[in-house]
Design a protein around this motif. Structure first.
Motif, mmCIF file in Angstrom:
data_model
loop_
_atom_site.group_PDB
_atom_site.id
_atom_site.type_symbol
_atom_site.label_atom_id
_atom_site.label_comp_id
_atom_site.label_asym_id
_atom_site.label_seq_id
_atom_site.Cartn_x
_atom_site.Cartn_y
_atom_site.Cartn_z
ATOM 1 N N ILE A 21 0.857 -1.184 0.000
ATOM 2 C CA ILE A 21 0.000 0.000 0.000
ATOM 3 C C ILE A 21 0.890 1.230 0.000
ATOM 4 C CG2 ILE A 21 -1.731 1.294 1.283
ATOM 5 C CD1 ILE A 21 -2.646 -1.389 2.468
ATOM 6 N N LYS A 22 0.725 2.055 -1.008
ATOM 7 C CA LYS A 22 1.514 3.277 -1.096
ATOM 8 C C LYS A 22 0.657 4.445 -0.660
ATOM 9 C CE LYS A 22 4.697 1.884 -4.673
ATOM 10 N NZ LYS A 22 5.331 2.271 -5.938
ATOM 11 N N ASP A 23 1.189 5.211 0.261
ATOM 12 C CA ASP A 23 0.502 6.409 0.717
ATOM 13 C C ASP A 23 1.358 7.594 0.311
ATOM 14 O OD1 ASP A 23 -0.978 8.354 1.930
ATOM 15 O OD2 ASP A 23 -0.503 7.760 3.984
ATOM 16 N N ASN A 24 0.940 8.275 -0.735
ATOM 17 C CA ASN A 24 1.697 9.408 -1.267
ATOM 18 C C ASN A 24 1.247 10.739 -0.682
ATOM 19 O OD1 ASN A 24 2.986 7.553 -2.899
ATOM 20 N ND2 ASN A 24 1.536 7.824 -4.575
#
Length: 90
Positions: free
Chosen positions: A74-77
């Motif tokens: 999960i990428k949280d930008n």
């Protein structure tokens, strides 16, 4: 549970399950209350069976038939712009 009453002390209660019903009335409409109770009991996530793995939220692959090639990371930008700003200041 529903309470049907003509007693004022019960009607002052803030419960939504207490309805005025006097002895000289023949009918009371509870359809909206029953409708709300039924909607509350409905599942938010409809699944075909209890062990259903669902579909990949990225590519739509049926996960019951196998795995897809999508990354599970999960990428949280959300904060990337601030991190880049910090790097420019230093």
């Amino acid at each position: 549970d529903f309470w049907l009453t003509d007693r004022n002390e019960l009607l002052d209660n803030e419960s939504e399950d207490v309805f005025r019903f006097s002895q000289n009335e023949d009918v009371i409409d509870l359809s909206s209350s029953f409708r709300e109770l039924i909607l509350i009991e409905e599942q938010i996530k409809n699944i075909c069976k209890d062990d259903c793995k669902g579909l990949c939220s990225n590519c739509g692959e049926n996960l019951n038939e196998g795995t897809c090639g999508c990354s599970t990371e999960i990428k949280d930008n959300t904060w990337d712009a601030l991190k880049n700003l910090k790097d420019k200041i230093e």
